[in-house]
Design an enzyme around this catalytic site. Sequence first.
Site, short mmCIF file in Angstrom:
data_model
loop_
_atom_site.label_atom_id
_atom_site.label_comp_id
_atom_site.label_asym_id
_atom_site.label_seq_id
_atom_site.Cartn_x
_atom_site.Cartn_y
_atom_site.Cartn_z
N VAL A 131 0.84 -1.33 0.06
CA VAL A 131 0.04 0.00 -0.03
C VAL A 131 0.91 0.83 0.00
CG1 VAL A 131 -1.91 -1.12 1.11
CG2 VAL A 131 -0.23 -0.06 2.32
N SER A 132 0.33 2.42 -0.36
CA SER A 132 1.21 3.52 -0.71
C SER A 132 1.48 4.46 0.75
CB SER A 132 0.49 4.66 -1.64
OG SER A 132 0.38 3.77 -2.77
N SER A 133 0.61 4.17 1.55
CA SER A 133 0.55 5.20 2.79
C SER A 133 0.60 4.60 3.97
CB SER A 133 -0.27 6.42 2.84
OG SER A 133 -1.67 5.98 2.84
#
Length: 184
Positions: free
Chosen positions: A8-10
């Site tokens: 996931v990005s964050s």
Amino acid sequence: MIVGYARVSSLGQSLEVQEELLRAAGCNKLFSEKQSGASTRGRAALAAAMDFVREGDTLVVTRLDRLARSVVDLHQLIERLAEKGCGLRVTQQAGIDTTTSTGKLTLAVLAAVAEFETEIRKERQRDGIAKAKEKGIYKGRRPEIDATRVRELHASGARPVDIARQLNIGRASVYRYLQVSGQN
């Protein structure tokens, strides 16, 4: 062995859904990380997964964009997997399985489309910012340095190095603000 990779990005996002899907796909080993997917550089879990897989293994991801966002990065990863004698399977995008010729073709087409979408999104963002600037709505990021405070401290006789230390900013920033205000 079936090896899963989740990303996931964050920090605010959860890996849980991807990890559950990968376990359901039969993954014996999982590698997960919270890291931007803009590039494959700096993604420690991806590097570890790529190092871990051996001949006959299959790397599994839930969606293609979890693995790579550019065609170049994707092809490099697939080439590296192929050199090791490994395949790639994408669970939520049917037909992507590099152990088959149809899967390879599907993968190449989807990768090109994903890169195209990224470029279109960037163009729309640039256009939106330009329009907002024209209307005077977009002013950019808020300044983190209080220019008035820099000038006040300088006027009171503080040295740039002391101003920088007191405001927790770089000395070059102090000089830049003083130069702009003509106090340097």
